[in-house]
Design a protein around this motif. Structure first.
Motif, PDB file in Angstrom:
ATOM      1  N   ALA A 278      80.857  64.457  53.266  1.00 24.96           N
ATOM      2  CA  ALA A 278      81.763  64.177  52.145  1.00 24.96           C
ATOM      3  C   ALA A 278      81.908  62.662  51.985  1.00 24.96           C
ATOM      4  O   ALA A 278      81.709  61.922  52.954  1.00 24.96           O
ATOM      5  CB  ALA A 278      83.122  64.799  52.433  1.00 24.96           C
TER       6      ALA A 278
ATOM      7  N   ALA B 107      84.556  61.007  51.792  1.00 23.37           N
ATOM      8  CA  ALA B 107      85.601  60.592  52.745  1.00 23.37           C
ATOM      9  C   ALA B 107      85.054  60.498  54.165  1.00 23.37           C
ATOM     10  O   ALA B 107      85.642  59.834  55.024  1.00 23.37           O
ATOM     11  CB  ALA B 107      86.763  61.573  52.696  1.00 23.37           C
TER      12      ALA B 107
ATOM     13  N   ALA C 221      85.899  57.942  57.255  1.00 28.47           N
ATOM     14  CA  ALA C 221      86.258  58.460  58.584  1.00 28.47           C
ATOM     15  C   ALA C 221      85.342  57.843  59.644  1.00 28.47           C
ATOM     16  O   ALA C 221      85.785  57.455  60.728  1.00 28.47           O
ATOM     17  CB  ALA C 221      86.136  59.980  58.602  1.00 28.47           C
ATOM     18  N   HIS C 222      84.065  57.717  59.310  1.00 30.23           N
ATOM     19  CA  HIS C 222      83.112  57.160  60.278  1.00 30.23           C
ATOM     20  C   HIS C 222      83.445  55.694  60.590  1.00 30.23           C
ATOM     21  O   HIS C 222      83.418  55.278  61.758  1.00 30.23           O
ATOM     22  CB  HIS C 222      81.687  57.270  59.727  1.00 30.23           C
ATOM     23  CG  HIS C 222      80.661  56.851  60.732  1.00 30.23           C
ATOM     24  ND1 HIS C 222      80.269  57.662  61.771  1.00 30.23           N
ATOM     25  CD2 HIS C 222      79.990  55.682  60.890  1.00 30.23           C
ATOM     26  CE1 HIS C 222      79.382  57.017  62.509  1.00 30.23           C
ATOM     27  NE2 HIS C 222      79.195  55.813  61.997  1.00 30.23           N
TER      28      HIS C 222
ATOM     29  N   GLY D 172      86.280  55.492  62.863  1.00 28.22           N
ATOM     30  CA  GLY D 172      85.843  55.831  64.212  1.00 28.22           C
ATOM     31  C   GLY D 172      85.139  54.659  64.886  1.00 28.22           C
ATOM     32  O   GLY D 172      85.402  54.358  66.053  1.00 28.22           O
TER      33      GLY D 172
ATOM     34  N   ASN E 231      81.993  70.195  60.782  1.00 30.78           N
ATOM     35  CA  ASN E 231      82.046  69.667  59.412  1.00 30.78           C
ATOM     36  C   ASN E 231      80.805  68.813  59.142  1.00 30.78           C
ATOM     37  O   ASN E 231      79.893  68.745  59.974  1.00 30.78           O
ATOM     38  CB  ASN E 231      83.345  68.884  59.202  1.00 30.78           C
ATOM     39  CG  ASN E 231      83.460  67.706  60.165  1.00 30.78           C
ATOM     40  OD1 ASN E 231      82.466  67.216  60.687  1.00 30.78           O
ATOM     41  ND2 ASN E 231      84.676  67.272  60.408  1.00 30.78           N
ATOM     42  N   GLY E 232      80.807  68.157  57.985  1.00 33.61           N
ATOM     43  CA  GLY E 232      79.622  67.399  57.573  1.00 33.61           C
ATOM     44  C   GLY E 232      79.242  66.304  58.558  1.00 33.61           C
ATOM     45  O   GLY E 232      78.078  66.217  58.988  1.00 33.61           O
ATOM     46  N   ASN E 233      80.210  65.475  58.941  1.00 34.83           N
ATOM     47  CA  ASN E 233      79.902  64.352  59.847  1.00 34.83           C
ATOM     48  C   ASN E 233      79.304  64.847  61.163  1.00 34.83           C
ATOM     49  O   ASN E 233      78.301  64.316  61.649  1.00 34.83           O
ATOM     50  CB  ASN E 233      81.180  63.569  60.176  1.00 34.83           C
ATOM     51  CG  ASN E 233      81.681  62.760  59.013  1.00 34.83           C
ATOM     52  OD1 ASN E 233      81.790  63.274  57.900  1.00 34.83           O
ATOM     53  ND2 ASN E 233      81.982  61.491  59.234  1.00 34.83           N
TER      54      ASN E 233
ATOM     55  N   ASN F 184      83.558  74.727  58.815  1.00 31.63           N
ATOM     56  CA  ASN F 184      84.912  74.787  58.248  1.00 31.63           C
ATOM     57  C   ASN F 184      85.222  73.410  57.687  1.00 31.63           C
ATOM     58  O   ASN F 184      85.374  72.442  58.434  1.00 31.63           O
ATOM     59  CB  ASN F 184      85.895  75.179  59.359  1.00 31.63           C
ATOM     60  CG  ASN F 184      87.230  75.541  58.784  1.00 31.63           C
ATOM     61  OD1 ASN F 184      88.124  74.705  58.722  1.00 31.63           O
ATOM     62  ND2 ASN F 184      87.380  76.766  58.320  1.00 31.63           N
TER      63      ASN F 184
ATOM     64  N   HIS G  43      86.699  69.225  52.716  1.00 27.39           N
ATOM     65  CA  HIS G  43      86.322  69.141  51.293  1.00 27.39           C
ATOM     66  C   HIS G  43      85.314  70.265  51.053  1.00 27.39           C
ATOM     67  O   HIS G  43      84.109  70.039  50.993  1.00 27.39           O
ATOM     68  CB  HIS G  43      85.721  67.771  50.984  1.00 27.39           C
ATOM     69  CG  HIS G  43      86.616  66.638  51.392  1.00 27.39           C
ATOM     70  ND1 HIS G  43      87.675  66.209  50.635  1.00 27.39           N
ATOM     71  CD2 HIS G  43      86.634  65.869  52.502  1.00 27.39           C
ATOM     72  CE1 HIS G  43      88.300  65.221  51.255  1.00 27.39           C
ATOM     73  NE2 HIS G  43      87.686  64.994  52.384  1.00 27.39           N
TER      74      HIS G  43
ATOM     75  N   ARG H  57      78.014  72.585  49.918  1.00 23.00           N
ATOM     76  CA  ARG H  57      78.036  71.897  51.218  1.00 23.00           C
ATOM     77  C   ARG H  57      77.964  72.905  52.370  1.00 23.00           C
ATOM     78  O   ARG H  57      77.295  72.664  53.362  1.00 23.00           O
ATOM     79  CB  ARG H  57      79.286  71.013  51.351  1.00 23.00           C
ATOM     80  CG  ARG H  57      79.202  69.738  50.533  1.00 23.00           C
ATOM     81  CD  ARG H  57      80.351  68.790  50.858  1.00 23.00           C
ATOM     82  NE  ARG H  57      80.288  68.283  52.206  1.00 23.00           N
ATOM     83  CZ  ARG H  57      81.340  68.167  53.024  1.00 23.00           C
ATOM     84  NH1 ARG H  57      82.533  68.532  52.626  1.00 23.00           N
ATOM     85  NH2 ARG H  57      81.186  67.691  54.229  1.00 23.00           N
TER      86      ARG H  57
ATOM     87  N   LEU I  92      86.412  65.771  64.895  1.00 26.68           N
ATOM     88  CA  LEU I  92      86.814  65.034  63.675  1.00 26.68           C
ATOM     89  C   LEU I  92      87.691  65.869  62.733  1.00 26.68           C
ATOM     90  O   LEU I  92      87.386  66.065  61.567  1.00 26.68           O
ATOM     91  CB  LEU I  92      85.570  64.573  62.895  1.00 26.68           C
ATOM     92  CG  LEU I  92      84.813  63.361  63.398  1.00 26.68           C
ATOM     93  CD1 LEU I  92      84.084  63.664  64.702  1.00 26.68           C
ATOM     94  CD2 LEU I  92      83.804  62.877  62.379  1.00 26.68           C
ATOM     95  N   GLU I  93      88.762  66.364  63.266  1.00 27.80           N
ATOM     96  CA  GLU I  93      89.641  67.232  62.478  1.00 27.80           C
ATOM     97  C   GLU I  93      90.758  66.422  61.830  1.00 27.80           C
ATOM     98  O   GLU I  93      91.175  65.380  62.332  1.00 27.80           O
ATOM     99  CB  GLU I  93      90.219  68.317  63.401  1.00 27.80           C
ATOM    100  CG  GLU I  93      91.042  69.375  62.728  1.00 27.80           C
ATOM    101  CD  GLU I  93      90.300  70.084  61.594  1.00 27.80           C
ATOM    102  OE1 GLU I  93      90.214  69.505  60.494  1.00 27.80           O
ATOM    103  OE2 GLU I  93      89.833  71.217  61.805  1.00 27.80           O
TER     104      GLU I  93
ATOM    105  N   GLU J  62      83.152  59.247  71.178  1.00 27.79           N
ATOM    106  CA  GLU J  62      82.261  59.450  70.032  1.00 27.79           C
ATOM    107  C   GLU J  62      81.680  60.870  70.136  1.00 27.79           C
ATOM    108  O   GLU J  62      81.345  61.333  71.232  1.00 27.79           O
ATOM    109  CB  GLU J  62      81.171  58.373  70.064  1.00 27.79           C
ATOM    110  CG  GLU J  62      80.448  58.171  68.754  1.00 27.79           C
ATOM    111  CD  GLU J  62      79.416  59.248  68.488  1.00 27.79           C
ATOM    112  OE1 GLU J  62      79.315  59.690  67.329  1.00 27.79           O
ATOM    113  OE2 GLU J  62      78.726  59.662  69.442  1.00 27.79           O
ATOM    114  N   VAL J  63      81.564  61.543  69.003  1.00 27.15           N
ATOM    115  CA  VAL J  63      81.266  62.983  69.055  1.00 27.15           C
ATOM    116  C   VAL J  63      79.932  63.307  69.744  1.00 27.15           C
ATOM    117  O   VAL J  63      79.847  64.264  70.522  1.00 27.15           O
ATOM    118  CB  VAL J  63      81.371  63.621  67.642  1.00 27.15           C
ATOM    119  CG1 VAL J  63      80.301  63.110  66.695  1.00 27.15           C
ATOM    120  CG2 VAL J  63      81.305  65.129  67.721  1.00 27.15           C
TER     121      VAL J  63
END
Ligand code: PTJ
Length: 286
Positions: free
Chosen positions: A16, A18, A22-23, A26, A63-65, A88, A91, A96, A146-147, A184-185
Motif C-alpha cells: 500500500a 502507506a 511505514a517502512h 521502521g 500484509n503487503g510489506n 489480512n 488497506h 491486493r 507490522l500491525e 526488523e521483520v
C-alpha cells in the motif's frame, strides 16, 4: 535492498502507499539499534517461536510489506509451527489480496487464507474488520508483523494471544501485544526459524501454565546457558529496548559534542558544556 523491494512492491500493487511511510518509520528505529537484533529481541523471538509452535490454532497474519520483504520466511515459519497464513490487510482490496496470495504461493505456500472473509473483528470498521473464519476467527495465537494499533487492540479484545513484530517499541501495537518483537521483520522471522530448527530445539519444553496465562512467558531451562534470562516479560523487554535506544542517542550526543569541542578555535567564546550543566540540558530538551 529492502527499500528497493518495498518500492517495487508498491509499483507491483502489493504494498500500500502507506506501506512506504511505514517502512521509513521502521528504518529510523532500526538505525537506533544499529540494524541488529538486540538481545531482548532475540529473547522475544525465542519466546514467540515456541508459543506459536505450541498453540492449538496458530495464525500468521500478513500484509503487503511483510510479503514483499520475506515471503519464503513466512512459509517456512508457518510450516515449522503448523500455522495458518492469512492475508489480512489494513488497506484491503480484492486485487491486493490476490496479488499477495499469489506471491505467497510462488514462495511455496500451499494454502493461503484471506480471500474468504466471512469473519469480523469486532470494534473495527467494515473493511478493516474483515477476516477469515478459518484463520483469525479460530486462532488462539496470532503473529502480526507490522500491525496497526487499533487492530492489535481489537485482537486482544477478542481474547487472542498477540505476538507482534514492530521496530517501534513505543507503538500502540508494541505496548498492546503479549509478546512484542522489536526487530526488523526479516531478521525476526529468520531468528524464529533458527530457534525452531536449532540443535537444542527438541529439548524445549512445551509451554507451561505461565505461558498460557498471558504476558509472562516462562522459559526456565529452555535457553542455551548464559544467553537469555530465565523469564521473558514483555513490559520489561520493551523498557530495556527503549533504554538501549536512549543510550545509543546519548553516545551519539557525546561524540558530536566532543567534535564540536575540538572544532572550537582558541579565540572563540567558549560555550558551556551541556553535559556539565543541567540548565543547558533543559534548554536542549525544550
Ligand atoms: O498492507 P496493508 O494494507 O495491510 O498495510 C500495511 C501497513 C504497514 C501500511 C499498515 O499496517 C500500517 O499503516 O501500519 P503502521 O500503523 O504504519 O505501523 C507499521 C509499524 O511497522 C510501524 O511502527 C513501523 O515502525 C513498523 N515497521 C515498518 N517496517 C518494518 C517495521 N517493523 C519491522 N520490520 C520492518 N521492516
Amino acid at each position: 535492498m529492502t527499500r528497493e523491494r518495498i518500492v517495487q512492491g508498491m509499483r507491483d500493487g502489493i504494498v500500500a502507499e502507506a506501506g512506504l511511510i511505514a517502512h521509513g518509520r521502521g528504518e529510523a528505529f532500526d538505525y537506533l539499534m544499529n540494524e541488529r537484533s538486540l538481545p531482548e529481541a532475540l529473547d522475544a523471538e525465542r519466546a514467540a517461536a515456541f508459543r506459536l509452535r505450541d498453540a492449538a490454532n496458530p495464525v500468521i497474519s500478513v500484509n503487503g510489506n511483510t510479503v514483499v520483504l520475506c515471503p519464503g520466511e513466512i512459509v517456512e515459519l508457518a510450516r515449522l509451527t503448523r500455522s495458518a497464513v492469512e492475508v489480512n490487510l489494513f488497506h484491503r482490496t480484492d486485487a491486493r489480496i490476490s496479488l499477495i496470495t499469489g506471491a505467497l504461493e510462488e514462495a511455496g505456500a500451499t494454502e493461503v487464507l484471506g480471500k474468504e472473509a466471512g469473519g469480523r473483528i469486532p470494534g473495527l470498521d467494515h473493511e478493516r474488520g474483515k477476516c477469515s473464519t478459518e484463520g483469525i476467527m479460530k486462532a488462539d495465537v496470532i503473529l502480526v508483523p507490522l500491525e496497526d494499533g487499533d487492530r492489535a487492540q481489537a485482537l486482544k479484545d477478542m481474547g487472542k494471544f498477540v505476538i507482534c513484530i514492530d521496530l517501534n517499541p513505543l507503538s500502540r501495537t508494541s505496548r498492546t501485544s503479549d509478546i512484542s518483537i522489536v526487530d526488523e521483520v526479516t531478521r525476526a522471522m529468520r531468528n524464529m526459524i533458527g530457534f525452531l530448527r536449532g540443535p537444542g530445539s527438541r529439548e524445549y519444553p512445551d509451554s507451561n501454565d505461565d505461558v498460557r496465562s498471558g504476558s509472562l512467558v516462562s522459559l526456565v531451562g529452555c535457553v542455551p546457558e548464559g544467553q537469555a534470562p530465565k523469564h521473558f516479560h514483555n513490559k520489561r523487554s520493551l523498557s530495556l529496548i527503549v533504554k538501549r535506544m536512549a543510550g545509543m542517542l546519548q553516545e551519539r550526543f557525546d561524540i558530536l559534542y566532543e567534535q564540536f569541542d575540538a572544532d572550537q578555535g582558541d579565540n572563540q567564546e567558549p560555550q558551556p558544556d551541556p553535559r556539565q550543566n543541567e540548565k543547558n540540558m533543559e534548554d536542549i530538551n525544550k
